[in-house]
Design a protein around this motif. Structure first.
Motif, short mmCIF file in Angstrom:
data_model
loop_
_atom_site.label_atom_id
_atom_site.label_comp_id
_atom_site.label_asym_id
_atom_site.label_seq_id
_atom_site.Cartn_x
_atom_site.Cartn_y
_atom_site.Cartn_z
N ILE A 128 144.56 36.67 -29.25
CA ILE A 128 144.09 35.67 -30.21
C ILE A 128 143.90 34.30 -29.57
CG2 ILE A 128 146.33 34.83 -31.11
CD1 ILE A 128 145.02 35.12 -33.94
N LEU A 129 144.77 33.94 -28.61
CA LEU A 129 144.60 32.65 -27.94
C LEU A 129 143.39 32.65 -27.02
CD1 LEU A 129 148.33 31.72 -27.18
CD2 LEU A 129 146.81 30.66 -28.87
N SER A 130 143.07 33.79 -26.44
CA SER A 130 141.83 33.91 -25.65
C SER A 130 140.62 33.73 -26.56
CB SER A 130 141.77 35.26 -24.95
OG SER A 130 142.80 35.41 -24.00
N LEU A 131 140.67 34.34 -27.72
CA LEU A 131 139.59 34.24 -28.69
C LEU A 131 139.36 32.79 -29.11
CD1 LEU A 131 137.51 35.40 -30.64
CD2 LEU A 131 139.37 36.09 -32.15
N TYR A 132 140.44 32.07 -29.38
CA TYR A 132 140.30 30.67 -29.79
C TYR A 132 139.75 29.80 -28.66
CZ TYR A 132 142.08 30.43 -34.53
OH TYR A 132 142.21 30.53 -35.89
N ALA A 133 140.19 30.05 -27.42
CA ALA A 133 139.69 29.24 -26.30
C ALA A 133 138.19 29.41 -26.14
CB ALA A 133 140.42 29.64 -25.02
N ILE A 134 137.71 30.65 -26.21
CA ILE A 134 136.27 30.91 -26.09
C ILE A 134 135.52 30.31 -27.28
CG2 ILE A 134 134.49 32.69 -25.98
CD1 ILE A 134 136.61 34.51 -24.63
N GLY A 135 136.10 30.44 -28.47
CA GLY A 135 135.49 29.87 -29.66
C GLY A 135 135.33 28.36 -29.56
N PHE A 136 136.36 27.69 -29.05
CA PHE A 136 136.28 26.23 -28.90
C PHE A 136 135.25 25.83 -27.84
CE2 PHE A 136 140.85 25.28 -30.56
CZ PHE A 136 140.44 25.65 -31.83
N LEU A 137 135.07 26.67 -26.83
CA LEU A 137 134.00 26.41 -25.86
C LEU A 137 132.64 26.44 -26.56
CD1 LEU A 137 135.17 28.44 -22.73
CD2 LEU A 137 134.77 25.96 -22.82
N GLY A 138 132.50 27.36 -27.52
CA GLY A 138 131.27 27.41 -28.32
C GLY A 138 131.06 26.13 -29.10
N TYR A 139 132.15 25.58 -29.65
CA TYR A 139 132.05 24.33 -30.40
C TYR A 139 131.61 23.17 -29.51
CZ TYR A 139 134.90 26.67 -34.02
OH TYR A 139 135.39 27.52 -34.97
N ILE A 140 132.05 23.23 -28.24
CA ILE A 140 131.72 22.15 -27.30
C ILE A 140 130.26 22.23 -26.85
CG2 ILE A 140 132.18 21.28 -24.97
CD1 ILE A 140 134.27 20.48 -27.04
N PHE A 141 129.78 23.44 -26.55
CA PHE A 141 128.43 23.60 -26.00
C PHE A 141 127.36 23.74 -27.09
CE2 PHE A 141 130.84 24.87 -22.18
CZ PHE A 141 130.18 24.09 -21.24
N ILE A 142 127.73 24.32 -28.24
CA ILE A 142 126.74 24.52 -29.30
C ILE A 142 127.32 24.01 -30.63
CG2 ILE A 142 125.16 26.20 -30.37
CD1 ILE A 142 125.73 28.06 -28.03
N PRO A 143 127.52 22.71 -30.75
CA PRO A 143 128.07 22.17 -31.99
C PRO A 143 127.06 22.25 -33.13
CG PRO A 143 127.37 20.39 -30.56
CD PRO A 143 127.20 21.66 -29.77
N ALA A 144 127.51 22.65 -34.29
CA ALA A 144 126.62 22.74 -35.45
C ALA A 144 127.44 22.54 -36.72
CB ALA A 144 125.91 24.08 -35.47
N ILE A 145 126.75 22.23 -37.80
CA ILE A 145 127.45 21.95 -39.07
C ILE A 145 127.37 23.13 -40.03
CG2 ILE A 145 127.58 20.40 -41.05
CD1 ILE A 145 126.51 18.18 -39.34
N GLY A 146 126.21 23.80 -40.10
CA GLY A 146 126.10 24.96 -40.96
C GLY A 146 124.94 24.89 -41.93
N PRO A 147 124.59 26.03 -42.54
CA PRO A 147 123.45 26.08 -43.46
C PRO A 147 123.57 25.14 -44.65
CG PRO A 147 124.12 28.29 -42.82
CD PRO A 147 125.17 27.36 -42.30
N TYR A 148 124.80 24.89 -45.12
CA TYR A 148 124.95 24.02 -46.30
C TYR A 148 124.40 22.62 -46.03
CZ TYR A 148 128.88 21.30 -44.42
OH TYR A 148 129.66 20.46 -43.67
N PHE A 149 124.40 22.23 -44.75
CA PHE A 149 123.85 20.93 -44.36
C PHE A 149 122.39 21.06 -43.91
CE2 PHE A 149 122.85 18.00 -40.87
CZ PHE A 149 123.04 16.78 -41.49
#
Length: 288
Positions: free
Chosen positions: A160-181
């Motif tokens: 799970i900690l590996s999953l979160y680390a990779i997920g946060f890398l996604g937030y850093i390289f491909i930041p987005a807000i979502g369809p609602y915005f």
């Protein structure tokens, strides 16, 4: 100097866990991007502190304490990304995620827009409850598996900690807000519900870092937990199966995620689960 060198070699021989390498990479990348983009800020020093702390944690013998500290890291970094992302990213990447969705879905273009035609207050309320249940599930299993025997605990946390680390890398390289915005002007109406929908509407802006779209960790982490439960705690698996399915659907219906976010989240969940199983079977050691 020789003592430090021997200590370092001892840690390396005892197999550093993958999640530790990934978190070191995450902090290193964040630090370098801050240095190159803004050179100096309070956040540069903060991330440097996290980088140094994660290196020191390689030598920590108490594995339960180590996991607990990384959970604190996980929550604090998620919040910090809200401030750091604007410093290192010129803008949000919703356009590209929407483009990928349109390529996959063809004429439908976006599933959140599609489900807008069938919105219902009672269904919205049900899916809002399912979305909020994720936090209950996450908190429970962080504690539950921290208290289990060493082999299972290490398997769960390494995954799970590996999953979160990779997920946060996604937030850093491909930041987005979502369809609602991104599609705000194209939705026919707002999603109305009752108590839980109103609560989620008020809470979401405070708990989002406005970069936490790709990948969908709601989908990824919940699937990882579900797969882990199926292998290690099957009774728990059946309890959470339906709520997780509703949760996955809610991320699209409630307009928080693009389809590609969920797909990548599911892929990362499966890879993290395979890592967890390998950790369990190999009984990797984080020094006692």
């Amino acid at each position: 100097m020789m003592i430090c060198k021997r200590r370092l070699m001892s840690v390396l021989k005892n197999k550093i866990q993958l999640f530790e390498c990934l978190w070191l990479c995450l902090f290193g990348i964040m630090f370098l991007r801050l240095v190159f983009d803004v050179f100096f800020s309070i956040y540069t020093l903060i991330i440097l502190g996290y980088l140094m702390a994660s290196f020191v944690l390689l030598f920590l013998k108490n594995y339960r304490l180590k996991f607990g500290i990384y959970v604190l890291f996980m929550n604090s970094i998620f919040t910090l990304i809200k401030e750091i992302s604007p410093l290192i990213n010129a803008g949000k990447k919703d356009y590209y995620l929407a483009l990928i969705d349109a390529f996959i879905l063809g004429d439908i273009k976006n599933l959140s827009l599609f489900f807008d035609n069938f919105s219902n207050a009672y269904f919205t309320e049900l899916l809002s409850i399912a979305y909020l249940l994720f936090m209950v599930q996450l908190l429970f299993y962080f504690i539950f598996y921290l208290c289990r025997d060493e082999k299972i605990s290490k398997a769960f946390y390494n995954g799970i900690l590996s999953l979160y680390a990779i997920g946060f890398l996604g937030y850093i390289f491909i930041p987005a807000i979502g369809p609602y915005f991104y599609y705000a002007s194209e939705f026919k109406s707002s999603l109305n519900g009752f108590f839980f929908r109103d609560f989620l509407n008020k809470a979401y802006p405070n708990f989002s870092n406005f970069s936490d779209v790709f990948p969908s960790l709601h989908c990824g982490v919940s699937l990882f937990i579900l797969l882990f439960l199926k292998h290690f705690d099957k009774k728990h698996f059946y309890f959470w199966l339906i709520p997780c399915i509703l949760l996955w659907f809610s991320t699209i219906y409630l307009r928080y995620h693009y389809l590609i976010d969920c797909i990548v989240g599911f892929i990362l969940a499966y890879l993290s689960y395979q890592l967890a199983k390998r950790t369990f079977n190999a009984n990797f050691k984080i020094q006692r």
